[in-house]
Scaffold this motif. Structure first.
Motif, PDB file in Angstrom:
ATOM      1  N   UNK A 413      -3.842  13.228   2.585  1.00  0.00           N
ATOM      2  CA  UNK A 413      -3.245  12.286   3.524  1.00  0.00           C
ATOM      3  C   UNK A 413      -4.122  11.037   3.503  1.00  0.00           C
ATOM      4  N   UNK A 414      -3.661  10.019   2.790  1.00  0.00           N
ATOM      5  CA  UNK A 414      -4.474   8.820   2.607  1.00  0.00           C
ATOM      6  C   UNK A 414      -4.459   7.914   3.829  1.00  0.00           C
ATOM      7  N   UNK A 415      -3.413   8.005   4.634  1.00  0.00           N
ATOM      8  CA  UNK A 415      -3.286   7.083   5.760  1.00  0.00           C
ATOM      9  C   UNK A 415      -3.077   5.664   5.256  1.00  0.00           C
ATOM     10  N   UNK A 416      -3.798   4.698   5.841  1.00  0.00           N
ATOM     11  CA  UNK A 416      -3.652   3.303   5.426  1.00  0.00           C
ATOM     12  C   UNK A 416      -4.831   2.801   4.592  1.00  0.00           C
ATOM     13  N   UNK A 417      -5.587   3.742   3.998  1.00  0.00           N
ATOM     14  CA  UNK A 417      -6.780   3.379   3.227  1.00  0.00           C
ATOM     15  C   UNK A 417      -6.466   2.338   2.161  1.00  0.00           C
ATOM     16  N   UNK A 418      -5.408   2.576   1.382  1.00  0.00           N
ATOM     17  CA  UNK A 418      -5.069   1.664   0.288  1.00  0.00           C
ATOM     18  C   UNK A 418      -4.164   0.530   0.752  1.00  0.00           C
ATOM     19  N   UNK A 419      -3.245   0.817   1.645  1.00  0.00           N
ATOM     20  CA  UNK A 419      -2.310  -0.220   2.072  1.00  0.00           C
ATOM     21  C   UNK A 419      -3.006  -1.347   2.820  1.00  0.00           C
ATOM     22  N   UNK A 420      -3.999  -1.037   3.646  1.00  0.00           N
ATOM     23  CA  UNK A 420      -4.729  -2.093   4.343  1.00  0.00           C
ATOM     24  C   UNK A 420      -5.552  -2.916   3.369  1.00  0.00           C
ATOM     25  N   UNK A 421      -6.244  -2.228   2.446  1.00  0.00           N
ATOM     26  CA  UNK A 421      -7.072  -2.948   1.481  1.00  0.00           C
ATOM     27  C   UNK A 421      -6.242  -3.856   0.589  1.00  0.00           C
ATOM     28  N   UNK A 422      -5.017  -3.426   0.273  1.00  0.00           N
ATOM     29  CA  UNK A 422      -4.170  -4.187  -0.649  1.00  0.00           C
ATOM     30  C   UNK A 422      -3.086  -4.991   0.078  1.00  0.00           C
ATOM     31  N   UNK A 423      -3.178  -5.047   1.420  1.00  0.00           N
ATOM     32  CA  UNK A 423      -2.207  -5.808   2.219  1.00  0.00           C
ATOM     33  C   UNK A 423      -0.773  -5.413   1.878  1.00  0.00           C
ATOM     34  N   UNK A 424      -0.561  -4.107   1.783  1.00  0.00           N
ATOM     35  CA  UNK A 424       0.771  -3.558   1.512  1.00  0.00           C
ATOM     36  C   UNK A 424       1.426  -3.239   2.848  1.00  0.00           C
ATOM     37  N   UNK A 425       2.390  -4.038   3.253  1.00  0.00           N
ATOM     38  CA  UNK A 425       2.982  -3.903   4.585  1.00  0.00           C
ATOM     39  C   UNK A 425       4.509  -3.912   4.522  1.00  0.00           C
ATOM     40  N   UNK A 426       5.103  -3.465   5.613  1.00  0.00           N
ATOM     41  CA  UNK A 426       6.552  -3.493   5.798  1.00  0.00           C
ATOM     42  C   UNK A 426       6.820  -3.999   7.217  1.00  0.00           C
ATOM     43  N   UNK A 427       8.053  -4.333   7.507  1.00  0.00           N
ATOM     44  CA  UNK A 427       8.428  -4.737   8.856  1.00  0.00           C
ATOM     45  C   UNK A 427       9.001  -3.543   9.602  1.00  0.00           C
ATOM     46  N   UNK A 428       8.433  -3.240  10.777  1.00  0.00           N
ATOM     47  CA  UNK A 428       8.937  -2.107  11.559  1.00  0.00           C
ATOM     48  C   UNK A 428      10.208  -2.498  12.314  1.00  0.00           C
ATOM     49  N   UNK A 429      10.711  -1.588  13.158  1.00  0.00           N
ATOM     50  CA  UNK A 429      11.987  -1.829  13.846  1.00  0.00           C
ATOM     51  C   UNK A 429      11.933  -3.009  14.816  1.00  0.00           C
TER      52      UNK A 429
END
Length: 566
Positions: A413-429
């Motif tokens: 379970x990586x969590x946001x380890x890579x997404x935060x570092x790489x600014x990988x985001x989506x728009x929530x509801x």
């Protein structure tokens, strides 16, 4: 398939550079050949087994809505620099340059690549959850490749990555993956355990390894003899319910211990058990020196230590650093009267020690009757020792036993380890930008080939489970110059193929002994031999798993094979 037309280069002698049975047999039976250290060619037999392994993996991945892709092997260094792993991954990362001197890596794993792909293509929570997987060759510059396919520089791997908008969704996919992995390894016929593990260079908090039990395994598994608890020894928790001795506290006493440096030396010299000695070690964590204490009969687990302190690593301080700080050698350090700014961490077992022995921070001297809190302060008590065989199981059920294991799969379970570092985001509801929550799930496909060979063999060769065997039936014609034998062989060959059996027909002009030896090496589940009784329509059938030999009439072969293969 006619054996005279395929490529199965068997070997009579045991290769001198192959030191485990599975490696020896895969080489001798003509499944693989070494190209260079840690790099192998997969020959026709192994390719057929690998295809079956991969198909089982694909079926189980697709059953939980994972979608197959194929990502590039060449990875640009800029992605790895975004996560900080370009340098942190270490020398195992193959680094290369193209003709324009641009830095690249041969992928050992694909967290950065998959995160960048989803970052660029998925913008809304409505597209989540999403799980992608691939089966691909990976590369790792192992310092010492060994054990054939078990630790190589080039290997085949299935890796999957999931993307989520909520913790609940990630947890659900993690559970699905854990079950899918159990299904895969069960279908492959492996004796395995799912164990609690460390994230290593991949990162993440929740993680399990799937280990094939094997005497030649490089990892040690700690498991309960009375429950389902199992963990890699590096991560196994320890039951901290220690019984404190009832003896009265005694006065601290300094004693001479000339030339006594190890725990065993000091314990023997002072006539006490090693469990009465306080082991004192100095570690460097986050560029800061700290003191770590354990009981003398326990060993500090550096992985548990770094995890407990939320640090990237925990490294033993050098002798020079220790002498500069305490003016004594390693074997004489202790927790009493340390510099005030030096933090002290202790394993839980130390808390219950009474009248222990420790170093006096003076060469040639130790202290008797040292007691925690009275004679020295401790900043935090932690579970930081290796579990021992015979310890109570952490779940309260049974006793810990050890086994060796080959790592086949690992889920995180990586969590946001890579997404935060790489600014990988989506728009929530609510239209707010959020980092993806991620999971990562790997299986060593070529390792599975070796693990099955390790668990399914005897002195004569391999013994493939029928679901994975490269062919279903080994059809052997004893004398290819005998017209009756060749006619019956051709008849059976075409008949069995019409029933969708995969047949390897040994039609070579070789002695019967050579054919039988090769058949045992190759290890197909059924061997049908056409020999002297061909005129009577009788064949000899050998079951490779049990070694049982029977005779069948040609008219009953298809019915009996159907019963065997189900």
């Amino acid at each position: 398939m006619k054996q005279s037309r395929t490529f199965i280069p068997t070997m009579r002698e045991i290769p001198t550079d192959a030191d485990i049975a599975s490696h020896q047999l895969l080489l001798r039976a003509g499944y693989i050949r070494q190209h260079m250290s840690g790099v192998y060619s997969f020959l026709p037999l192994s390719k057929k087994v690998l295809r079956k392994i991969e198909n089982i993996i694909r079926e189980e991945m697709e059953s939980i809505d994972a979608v197959e892709v194929l990502l590039p092997t060449l990875q640009q260094s800029e992605l790895w620099e975004e996560t900080g792993r370009w340098h942190a991954y270490g020398p195992e990362l193959f680094r290369i340059k193209d003709r324009h001197y641009r830095q690249m890596a041969l992928g050992p794993t694909h967290e950065e690549v998959i995160t960048s792909l989803v970052r660029d293509e998925v913008k809304s929570y409505k597209k989540l959850p999403l799980t992608l997987f691939q089966i691909q060759t990976k590369f790792r510059d192992e310092k010492r490749p060994r054990y054939g396919l078990l630790r190589g520089r080039e290997f085949i791997m299935k890796d999957a990555y999931s993307f989520h908008s909520t913790e609940e969704s990630l947890e659900e996919k993690y559970s699905e993956m854990k079950q899918a992995y159990s299904n895969i390894f069960s279908r492959l016929g492996l004796n395995f355990r799912a164990v609690i593990a460390d994230g290593g260079t991949i990162g993440g908090k929740g993680t399990h390894e799937f280990m094939a039990l094997s005497e030649i395994g490089e990892d040690t598994i700690a498991y309960s003899d009375s429950s389902q608890y199992a963990a890699n020894i590096e991560m196994a928790e320890v039951n901290t319910d220690y019984v404190k001795p009832t003896e009265a506290l005694k006065e601290l006493e300094k004693v001479e211990t000339p030339d006594q440096h190890t725990i065993a030396d000091v314990a023997d010299f002072l006539g006490v058990e090693p469990s009465k000695v306080i082991k004192t070690l100095i570690f460097k964590v986050n560029d800061e020196l700290i003191v770590v204490l354990s009981r003398g009969d326990h060993d500090i687990n550096e992985i548990k230590l770094k995890n407990a302190l939320n640090a990237p690593d925990a490294i033993l301080a050098s002798e020079a650093e220790i002498e500069e700080m305490l003016s004594c050698k390693v074997g004489s350090i202790g927790p009493v009267k340390l510099p005030l700014d030096l933090k002290v961490y202790a394993d839980h077992a130390v808390k219950e020690m009474v009248n222990g022995v420790c170093g006096a921070n003076e060469d040639g001297f130790h202290l008797r009757n040292a007691n925690p809190e009275r004679d020295f302060a401790i900043d935090r008590f932690l579970d930081i020792r290796f579990i021992k065989e015979g310890d109570p199981s952490p779940d309260g059920n049974g006793t810990i036993r050890f086994a060796k294991g080959i790592e086949l799969g690992h889920i995180f379970k990586l969590g946001n380890t890579y997404s935060e570092a790489m600014k990988a985001t989506y728009l929530d509801e609510n239209g707010v930008s959020q980092p993806f929550l991620m999971g990562c799930y790997g299986i060593g496909v070529s390792r599975i080939l070796a693990a099955i060979a390790d668990q399914y063999n005897d002195a004569n060769g391999l013994k493939w489970p029928k679901e994975l065997s490269p062919f279903d039936v080994h059809l052997i014609t004893v004398n290819m110059k005998d017209e009756v034998q060749t006619k019956l062989s051709d008849e059976l060959y075409h008949l069995l193929k019409s029933y969708r059996y995969d047949i390897l027909h040994d039609d070579r002009d070789e002695r019967a002994g050579v054919k039988f030896t090769d058949a045992d090496l190759i290890g197909l589940p059924i061997r049908i031999t056409i020999g002297k009784k061909a005129q009577e329509g009788i064949v000899e059938v050998k079951f490779r798993e049990t070694g049982e030999t029977v005779e069948w009439q040609k008219e009953e072969i298809t019915e009996k094979l159907q019963a065997f293969f189900g």
